[in-house]
Design a protein around this motif. Structure first.
Motif, PDB file in Angstrom:
ATOM      1  N   LEU A   1       9.182   5.850  -0.001  1.00  0.00           N
ATOM      2  CA  LEU A   1       8.188   4.825  -0.318  1.00  0.00           C
ATOM      3  C   LEU A   1       8.729   3.462   0.102  1.00  0.00           C
TER       4      LEU A   1
ATOM      5  N   GLU B   1       8.151  -0.220  -4.335  1.00  0.00           N
ATOM      6  CA  GLU B   1       7.775   0.957  -5.123  1.00  0.00           C
ATOM      7  C   GLU B   1       9.004   1.704  -5.635  1.00  0.00           C
TER       8      GLU B   1
ATOM      9  N   GLN C   1      10.393  -0.342  -8.519  1.00  0.00           N
ATOM     10  CA  GLN C   1       9.533  -0.161  -9.691  1.00  0.00           C
ATOM     11  C   GLN C   1       9.790   1.196 -10.358  1.00  0.00           C
TER      12      GLN C   1
END
Length: 164
Positions: free
Chosen positions: A111, A115, A118
């Motif tokens: 990703l 992302e 996160q």
């Protein structure tokens, strides 16, 4: 030409580094596949050259990986990393080698950097397992430490991970 030589040298170093990274994953979990010396020999001959190790030394290391992975056959692990060429090589090439050599299946998702950050932060804050492993750069080292989620692998290998 210098750029191509640098890329070639970088690819060789990347292979050596990534093979080491794959070994670490072997300690974590796995899935059934054909873990054997023939597969290890194939990958040594076809992909893991050139190497600073002789083929016999590489085969000796592969045997250790095969033995260490034995209890984890039939399992599967999920890894997340950001989309850079090194991680693409891991995802496209090394996961195949790793499964054939150890019998461990690695689902390697790639990703964007935001992302990945996160997901790592969410997992650390909630203590809920989203992925079994993350391949991330040094941006999160301080976060791991502040949340007391950084572990000394030498200590863990002598203690909780001794039998792994």
């Amino acid at each position: 030409v210098a750029c191509l030589a640098t890329q070639s040298l970088g690819r060789r170093k990347m292979r050596k580094y990534l093979l080491s990274a794959a070994a670490v994953i072997a300690v974590v979990a796995g899935q059934a596949a054909y873990a054997d010396e023939a597969a290890a020999k194939k990958w040594i001959d076809e992909e893991f050259q050139p190497s600073a190790l002789t083929k016999d030394e590489q085969m000796s290391e592969m045997q250790w990986f095969i033995n260490a992975a034995e209890p984890f056959k039939g399992m599967e692990i999920n890894v997340l990393s950001e989309g850079i060429p090194t991680h693409s090589y891991e995802s496209e090439v090394l996961t195949k080698a790793f499964e054939e050599i150890t019998g461990i299946k690695v689902n390697h998702q790639i990703l964007g950097e935001g992302e990945v950050v996160q997901a790592v932060q969410t997992q650390m804050q909630t203590k809920r397992n989203l992925y079994d492993a993350y391949v991330n750069d040094s941006d999160l080292i301080g976060t791991h430490s502040r949340l007391q989620l950084a572990y000394n692998l030498t200590d863990m290998m002598e203690g909780d991970f001794f039998d792994v």
